[in-house]
Design a protein around this motif. Sequence first.
Motif, PDB file in Angstrom:
ATOM      1  N   PHE A  52       0.798  -1.221   0.000  1.00  0.00           N
ATOM      2  CA  PHE A  52       0.000   0.000   0.000  1.00  0.00           C
ATOM      3  C   PHE A  52       0.835   1.279   0.000  1.00  0.00           C
ATOM      4  CE2 PHE A  52      -2.913  -3.215   1.739  1.00  0.00           C
ATOM      5  CZ  PHE A  52      -3.990  -3.023   0.883  1.00  0.00           C
ATOM      6  N   GLN A  53       2.144   1.115  -0.017  1.00  0.00           N
ATOM      7  CA  GLN A  53       3.066   2.257  -0.089  1.00  0.00           C
ATOM      8  C   GLN A  53       2.819   3.251   1.052  1.00  0.00           C
ATOM      9  OE1 GLN A  53       2.895   3.923  -4.061  1.00  0.00           O
ATOM     10  NE2 GLN A  53       3.327   1.972  -5.032  1.00  0.00           N
ATOM     11  N   ILE A  54       2.751   2.700   2.263  1.00  0.00           N
ATOM     12  CA  ILE A  54       2.613   3.536   3.447  1.00  0.00           C
ATOM     13  C   ILE A  54       3.686   3.133   4.449  1.00  0.00           C
ATOM     14  CG2 ILE A  54       0.132   3.929   3.180  1.00  0.00           C
ATOM     15  CD1 ILE A  54      -0.384   1.717   5.194  1.00  0.00           C
ATOM     16  N   SER A  55       3.935   4.004   5.407  1.00  0.00           N
ATOM     17  CA  SER A  55       4.955   3.719   6.416  1.00  0.00           C
ATOM     18  C   SER A  55       4.406   2.776   7.475  1.00  0.00           C
ATOM     19  CB  SER A  55       5.416   5.020   7.076  1.00  0.00           C
ATOM     20  OG  SER A  55       4.373   5.556   7.877  1.00  0.00           O
ATOM     21  N   ARG A  56       5.326   2.139   8.194  1.00  0.00           N
ATOM     22  CA  ARG A  56       4.918   1.261   9.289  1.00  0.00           C
ATOM     23  C   ARG A  56       4.152   2.045  10.358  1.00  0.00           C
ATOM     24  NH1 ARG A  56       6.888  -3.748  11.688  1.00  0.00           N
ATOM     25  NH2 ARG A  56       8.258  -3.993   9.895  1.00  0.00           N
ATOM     26  N   ALA A  57       4.612   3.268  10.643  1.00  0.00           N
ATOM     27  CA  ALA A  57       3.932   4.083  11.655  1.00  0.00           C
ATOM     28  C   ALA A  57       2.498   4.392  11.236  1.00  0.00           C
ATOM     29  CB  ALA A  57       4.707   5.381  11.883  1.00  0.00           C
ATOM     30  N   THR A  58       2.298   4.703   9.953  1.00  0.00           N
ATOM     31  CA  THR A  58       0.945   4.969   9.455  1.00  0.00           C
ATOM     32  C   THR A  58       0.076   3.728   9.563  1.00  0.00           C
ATOM     33  OG1 THR A  58       1.711   6.672   7.922  1.00  0.00           O
ATOM     34  CG2 THR A  58      -0.397   5.628   7.418  1.00  0.00           C
ATOM     35  N   LEU A  59       0.626   2.570   9.196  1.00  0.00           N
ATOM     36  CA  LEU A  59      -0.122   1.319   9.272  1.00  0.00           C
ATOM     37  C   LEU A  59      -0.553   1.045  10.705  1.00  0.00           C
ATOM     38  CD1 LEU A  59      -1.105  -1.320   7.908  1.00  0.00           C
ATOM     39  CD2 LEU A  59       1.144  -2.289   8.436  1.00  0.00           C
ATOM     40  N   TYR A  60       0.350   1.196  11.642  1.00  0.00           N
ATOM     41  CA  TYR A  60       0.011   0.920  13.037  1.00  0.00           C
ATOM     42  C   TYR A  60      -1.035   1.902  13.563  1.00  0.00           C
ATOM     43  CZ  TYR A  60       3.849  -2.432  13.354  1.00  0.00           C
ATOM     44  OH  TYR A  60       4.663  -3.524  13.170  1.00  0.00           O
ATOM     45  N   ARG A  61      -0.952   3.186  13.135  1.00  0.00           N
ATOM     46  CA  ARG A  61      -1.949   4.165  13.582  1.00  0.00           C
ATOM     47  C   ARG A  61      -3.343   3.803  13.060  1.00  0.00           C
ATOM     48  NH1 ARG A  61       2.070   8.074  12.643  1.00  0.00           N
ATOM     49  NH2 ARG A  61       1.235   8.493  10.563  1.00  0.00           N
ATOM     50  N   LEU A  62      -3.412   3.299  11.843  1.00  0.00           N
ATOM     51  CA  LEU A  62      -4.700   2.941  11.259  1.00  0.00           C
ATOM     52  C   LEU A  62      -5.428   1.874  12.084  1.00  0.00           C
ATOM     53  CD1 LEU A  62      -3.808   2.809   7.442  1.00  0.00           C
ATOM     54  CD2 LEU A  62      -5.351   4.434   8.551  1.00  0.00           C
ATOM     55  N   PHE A  63      -4.660   0.996  12.733  1.00  0.00           N
ATOM     56  CA  PHE A  63      -5.275  -0.128  13.449  1.00  0.00           C
ATOM     57  C   PHE A  63      -5.290   0.072  14.966  1.00  0.00           C
ATOM     58  CE2 PHE A  63      -4.651  -2.052   9.362  1.00  0.00           C
ATOM     59  CZ  PHE A  63      -5.716  -2.930   9.248  1.00  0.00           C
ATOM     60  N   GLU A  64      -5.010   1.284  15.434  1.00  0.00           N
ATOM     61  CA  GLU A  64      -5.024   1.527  16.880  1.00  0.00           C
ATOM     62  C   GLU A  64      -6.394   1.223  17.487  1.00  0.00           C
ATOM     63  OE1 GLU A  64      -3.726   5.523  17.393  1.00  0.00           O
ATOM     64  OE2 GLU A  64      -1.583   5.024  17.360  1.00  0.00           O
ATOM     65  N   ALA A  65      -7.465   1.645  16.814  1.00  0.00           N
ATOM     66  CA  ALA A  65      -8.814   1.434  17.362  1.00  0.00           C
ATOM     67  C   ALA A  65      -9.219  -0.037  17.344  1.00  0.00           C
ATOM     68  CB  ALA A  65      -9.831   2.254  16.565  1.00  0.00           C
ATOM     69  N   ASP A  66      -8.526  -0.863  16.572  1.00  0.00           N
ATOM     70  CA  ASP A  66      -8.815  -2.294  16.498  1.00  0.00           C
ATOM     71  C   ASP A  66      -7.900  -3.118  17.396  1.00  0.00           C
ATOM     72  OD1 ASP A  66     -10.920  -2.512  14.356  1.00  0.00           O
ATOM     73  OD2 ASP A  66      -9.389  -1.423  13.237  1.00  0.00           O
ATOM     74  N   GLY A  67      -7.178  -2.448  18.280  1.00  0.00           N
ATOM     75  CA  GLY A  67      -6.284  -3.156  19.183  1.00  0.00           C
ATOM     76  C   GLY A  67      -4.930  -3.472  18.579  1.00  0.00           C
ATOM     77  N   GLY A  68      -4.614  -2.875  17.437  1.00  0.00           N
ATOM     78  CA  GLY A  68      -3.332  -3.127  16.773  1.00  0.00           C
ATOM     79  C   GLY A  68      -3.487  -4.059  15.585  1.00  0.00           C
ATOM     80  N   LEU A  69      -2.540  -3.995  14.685  1.00  0.00           N
ATOM     81  CA  LEU A  69      -2.602  -4.815  13.473  1.00  0.00           C
ATOM     82  C   LEU A  69      -2.593  -6.306  13.796  1.00  0.00           C
ATOM     83  CD1 LEU A  69      -2.474  -5.182  10.378  1.00  0.00           C
ATOM     84  CD2 LEU A  69       0.032  -5.011  10.577  1.00  0.00           C
ATOM     85  N   ALA A  70      -1.637  -6.746  14.618  1.00  0.00           N
ATOM     86  CA  ALA A  70      -1.519  -8.177  14.921  1.00  0.00           C
ATOM     87  C   ALA A  70      -2.785  -8.704  15.577  1.00  0.00           C
ATOM     88  CB  ALA A  70      -0.309  -8.426  15.813  1.00  0.00           C
ATOM     89  N   HIS A  71      -3.348  -7.914  16.504  1.00  0.00           N
ATOM     90  CA  HIS A  71      -4.583  -8.335  17.169  1.00  0.00           C
ATOM     91  C   HIS A  71      -5.722  -8.455  16.161  1.00  0.00           C
ATOM     92  CE1 HIS A  71      -7.667  -8.601  20.307  1.00  0.00           C
ATOM     93  NE2 HIS A  71      -8.352  -7.699  19.620  1.00  0.00           N
ATOM     94  N   TYR A  72      -5.842  -7.483  15.271  1.00  0.00           N
ATOM     95  CA  TYR A  72      -6.926  -7.515  14.284  1.00  0.00           C
ATOM     96  C   TYR A  72      -6.805  -8.735  13.369  1.00  0.00           C
ATOM     97  CZ  TYR A  72      -9.989  -6.299  10.439  1.00  0.00           C
ATOM     98  OH  TYR A  72     -10.989  -6.345   9.488  1.00  0.00           O
TER      99      TYR A  72
END
Length: 336
Positions: free
Chosen positions: A233-253
Amino acid sequence: MNESTLVDDPGRGVNALARLRATTTDICDVIPLTAEDDFHVTTVAMMIGNALRVDTRASDLEYDRTPAHVARGAMDHFQITLCVEGEMRFSSGRHEVTLRPGDIVLIDMAQPNRTMLRAGGGRTHLMTIILQRAMLAPRLAHPDSATATLLPADHPRARVLASHYAALGETGSAEATIEAIADIVAAAAGGTADIAAGVERAERHLYLAMIKRRIADNLETDALAADELCRHFQISRATLYRLFEADGGLAHYVREQRLNLAFRRLISPAAQDKRLIDLAVNMRFSSDSTFIRAFRRKFGLTPGELRELADTWLRETGAVPAIDTVLHQLAGRRTS
């Protein structure tokens, strides 16, 4: 919501042209640019809340929306059109744009215009979102001059918008996605101060929905690592992690979605003979014991216990209840 309707039966020739003209008689004139026997059009429409998505494939033709058509008031709407294949030339007053695959244009149907579709003997494929004026006009600082605003295919926001057209109606967040698309297109056309301030939020919604679709399509693969998603998706790791904060994080989702998929597999009669270790491996768990513990934490019973319940339901009723019914029954057991 999400109800598909076939507007024009797939077909070609004089009958297909007559059907299209009958459908659009109060909207525009239809001028075929091929012999009538070679004319072809297929149009499928889907209602999404108060919006309409129209998917059209057509041979070369021209739509002429005259002042007389506008005066009839049959369509006082905005259109956001994506060119998927072929070429679309649009003009309205002094505004003129040409769309090629991946380009998106905003069209004000309250103004006379002409649209020409050219595909060199093939079919032009367009996907259009039709919005009520009351929805989009308040988002625009100057709604009467917004028509023919073009987002070219190489614009980052055009790529994000285009990725959502085909998927609209497949998820429960379709109406929110329409709202986000409207915000981004309005900002490109000269949005109000409120819209300009909210573009980042709208873009975040679209990115998150796009990434979640990729996750849903790849739950049984190794393509969901953070680095792989960032690259795709051509985004940074920090951006990816921010997107999933409300879902408990990427790994959790991702884990939650894999457990949900495992649940659906376990109650499916077609998967009754599948070994739990194989299911755990397919869901990318390190071991069957890790899988069992995670499954019990989420659903309140082990995979084996769920499979036994599914066997009982199937034996007693001849069918396994719908997933929502199963979850409701399990929730009732835990609270009783």
